[in-house]
Design an enzyme around this catalytic site. Sequence first.
Site, short mmCIF file in Angstrom:
data_model
loop_
_atom_site.label_atom_id
_atom_site.label_comp_id
_atom_site.label_asym_id
_atom_site.label_seq_id
_atom_site.Cartn_x
_atom_site.Cartn_y
_atom_site.Cartn_z
N HIS A 150 0.86 -1.19 0.00
CA HIS A 150 0.00 0.00 0.00
C HIS A 150 0.90 1.24 0.00
CE1 HIS A 150 -3.70 -2.30 0.67
NE2 HIS A 150 -2.98 -3.06 1.49
N LEU A 151 0.99 1.88 -1.16
CA LEU A 151 1.84 3.08 -1.27
C LEU A 151 1.09 4.35 -0.89
CD1 LEU A 151 3.94 2.37 -4.51
CD2 LEU A 151 4.69 2.24 -2.12
N ASN A 178 -6.45 0.61 -3.33
CA ASN A 178 -7.32 1.35 -2.40
C ASN A 178 -6.75 2.72 -2.04
OD1 ASN A 178 -5.26 0.21 -0.85
ND2 ASN A 178 -6.57 -0.09 0.94
N ASN A 189 -5.26 -6.64 9.45
CA ASN A 189 -6.32 -7.34 8.75
C ASN A 189 -5.72 -8.21 7.65
OD1 ASN A 189 -8.39 -8.16 7.08
ND2 ASN A 189 -9.34 -6.15 6.88
N ASP A 210 2.04 -6.84 2.55
CA ASP A 210 0.87 -6.07 3.00
C ASP A 210 1.32 -4.82 3.76
OD1 ASP A 210 -1.72 -5.25 3.32
OD2 ASP A 210 -2.30 -6.82 4.73
ZN LIG Z 1 -5.99 -7.25 2.40
#
Ligand SMILES: [Zn+2]
Length: 455
Positions: free
Chosen positions: A75-76, A107, A291, A318
């Site tokens: 996730h950047l 996202n 999560n 993640d």
């Molecule tokens: Zn995930």
Amino acid sequence: MTPPPEQPPVARPLGPLDSVLLRGVRVLGQGATDVRIDSGRIAAMGPGADDGTAARRVDVSGLVMLPAFVDLHTHLREPGGEDSETIASGTRAAAAGGYSDVFAMANCRPVTDTPRRVESITDLAGRVGACRVHPVGAVTTGLRGQSLAPIGGMARAGARLFSDDGRCVDDPQLLREALLASREAGTVIAQHAQCPRLAGDGQINAGPVADHTGLPPWPAVAEETIAARDVVLAAETGSPLHICHVSTAGTVAVVRWAKQQGWPVTAEVAPHHLMLTDRSAAEADPLYKVNPPLRSAADVTALRAALADGTLDAVATDHAPHPAHRKANDWCHAPFGMLGLETALSVVAEVLVTSGGGPDWARIAGVMSHQPARIGGITALAGRPLRAGEPATFTLIDPEADWRVDTGELHSLSTNTPFASMTFRNRVVATAVGGRLTHDRIDLLPLTAEKEPRR
Ligand SMILES: [Zn+2]
């Protein structure tokens, strides 16, 4: 043999590693040898590499050389979450962790759900990235789980992986349509397996620690039921399905069964799920809120065994940065997620070991480089073998580093790592992509060398 293709350079290397002989390096952890690097490639390796042509010789005795890593799950945060991470900072963290390539989850704000947004992330990363960035496209528009995003169009714009990560594609018919569209495009759907009804408002693994803390329990079946459903859909559609961050022994059993049937299923595991259990969360410190949640010791044992026997194909970080003030909330109001890029190798080298107890370097190269590159469809670029003629895309690891993780030293904009203050034996000390250094803690570039200008 056809030579490997030319590789696009990273936007912001520290400088070129050209006409250099690395002496005493342990390729894949084997015996000390010499590696000569020239014009962005491994020019020669082994006893004949020192032919007197290298302009510079550097003693790197004892360091382990692996192919640079590929992260299928980063996730950047840019665009939209620049207070926690940017493409520039996140790719610096990736380079420091030994990565040449990361897949940037969709996202963001706005969500990466159109061809134009895929292109805009690729363009920005091409200007500011310290590693290569592969945008992940959303499966559904706005991650809302209601209508299919333009998978074919995003694939033509360069997306190789599609995921609503952070959310599960819960509607089985929509997932089936996504798998068919993805098969048509020659891409892969990566599912965040989490049944929203069964997970409910779960906060922590269902079990004694949930009982002790009084936090809402999150049952393993929330993950396992979706995994079981989706491998069947992968079989029926004949379309590759990748299961994100497997966290339970039951999901491992589902993946093992699907592979035994010959179904097109792959799966990843995150470093924190390989090392930490829900007992870490007994004090309800939100640093351990993630999560899917940290699970039981029995789950950790099953995940390690599955990574060692090939049931789980890849380690994926993640990497989920969050600003300190948000993680400092009480547990229920803090966001889910932990950093991962800069500590992944150190964690994996402790849990993926040979019968002698040392790191299983060849298997680590498999799960952190070769296999994620294959799943992500970028084998022309990344996860290539270390041999003469190949691009000089590698990471160097100090196996005697005795590194204490100091959040002040991390390259990420955020500091939410559960590994802070822990000590690890193995540490990434340098990374090169196509012969350009992207991380260098050991002065591989001579101090006098003209470094490439930072734009
Ligand atoms: Zn995930």
